[in-house]
Scaffold this active site. Structure first.
Site: not given
Length: 360
Positions: A259, A263, A273
């Protein structure tokens, strides 16, 4: 025991048909799709990428509610859906709104669902699907039940569900597959491995080398697929569907995908991250670029055709958001009234209380 584990893991090689340059590397498994079907698949991917871009913008403007970006996962989502039939039943996760739209859900209702409006969950009767599941992995158990119902009714159809790699760490993931496997229910379980369950890397969720190998414990077939290769995802799903309707039971499909966005648009910051190097690596695997190269090589796609799809998507989205804006404002009495056919005593009292407030 280590030797046994390694022998199992080594069986799960990544299934691929198109490489990153859009070249066929697996002629034997090339699906039989007409030129028009290939073009329709590309059209849906381009349309969905525009829908994602506009949905992000609308969310930032405060015109949408909850939204989980989909860019990068078009091959995984739409390749799997393209292999299905209208009578198949969809049980999506919250990132799987595109499959619902191509299943027939009107776009304005998808926007209303994002806003939490009750009309967003009132699907047309011919849209065989549940609205997106927010609880991680819960749709796997639901899919097993729906699939068993399909089998008991003797229907030539399947129940299909999607979750992310984080969903495979949930108990529902195992329970759903085990139940469906035990009854040879016609289910297809798709685990979209985009590398991170929100911010937790896949390798920190499980010691398993692949997610596909988790099918073995449930006694069902499993396969790992290049999730940026729309033809590979289509072929794997088509095979799983044929197995299911032939009484051979469910299949777990792991799609290796990515993706590009956060999120969700609810505050996640992927830069904390994910590295720029990782993003660049996956951008080179973009499913739209790969499939575009393939189609252009066959003289089936052009810049003019893509521009036409982009404009079509923008116009559709403009009209759909306008229609969503015209939906009646929700009232507390609406929500109470939809809960039961006959209201229990405590809700009757609340209904009367709010009817009085809303009448002022």
């Amino acid at each position: 025991m280590k030797h046994v584990l390694e022998s199992v893991e080594n069986q799960f090689e990544t299934f691929q048909i198109l490489n990153e340059d859009g070249k066929i590397v697996n002629k034997a498994d090339m699906p039989e799709l007409s030129d028009e079907e290939l073009k329709e698949l590309m059209r849906r991917m381009v349309y969905t990428r525009v829908l994602d871009q506009r949905s992000i913008a609308l969310n930032r403007q405060g015109r949408l509610g909850f939204y989980a970006p989909t860019a990068g996962q078009e091959a995984s989502q739409l390749g799997s859906h393209f292999a299905l039939e209208k009578e198949d039943f969809l049980l999506p996760g919250y990132r799987d709104v595109p499959q619902l739209i191509w299943q027939g859900l009107p776009l304005h209702q998808a926007f209303l669902w994002s806003r939490g409006h009750f009309a967003g969950g009132q699907f047309p009767e011919d849209v065989r699907a549940l609205f997106p599941q927010i609880i991680i992995g819960a749709q796997y158990v639901q899919a097993a039940g729906v699939a068993l119902g399909i089998k008991k009714r003797g229907k030539q159809a399947v129940a299909v569900t999607w979750t992310g790699d984080g969903g495979t760490s949930q108990g529902d993931f195992y329970e759903g597959m085990n139940f469906a496997g035990a009854y040879k229910a016609p289910a297809i379980f798709i685990a979209q491995n985009n590398g991170f369950a929100i911010s937790v890397p896949r390798e920190k969720q499980t010691s398993a080398k692949t997610l596909a190998q988790k099918a073995i414990a449930a006694g069902i077939e499993g396969i790992q697929v290049d999730g940026m290769d729309v033809l590979a995802v289509y072929a794997a799903t088509k095979h799983a569907r044929e197995r299911a309707i032939n009484g051979e039971g469910p299949t777990l499909i792991e799609t290796l995908t990515y993706r590009y966005g956060p999120h969700t648009m609810s505050g996640d910051d992927p830069t904390r991250y994910r590295s720029d190097e990782l993003n660049s690596e996956w951008e080179k695997k973009d499913p739209l670029i790969r499939f575009r190269k393939f189609l252009e090589g066959k003289k089936l796609w052009s810049e003019e055709e893509e521009t036409k799809v982009i404009e079509e998507a923008k116009n559709d989205i403009k009209e759909a958001i306008k229609k969503a804006d015209q939906a009646p404002k929700q009232k507390v009495t609406d929500l109470i009234g939809f809960m039961y056919e006959e209201l229990p005593v405590n809700l009757q009292a609340q209904m009367e209380e709010y009817q009085a407030k809303e009448s002022k």
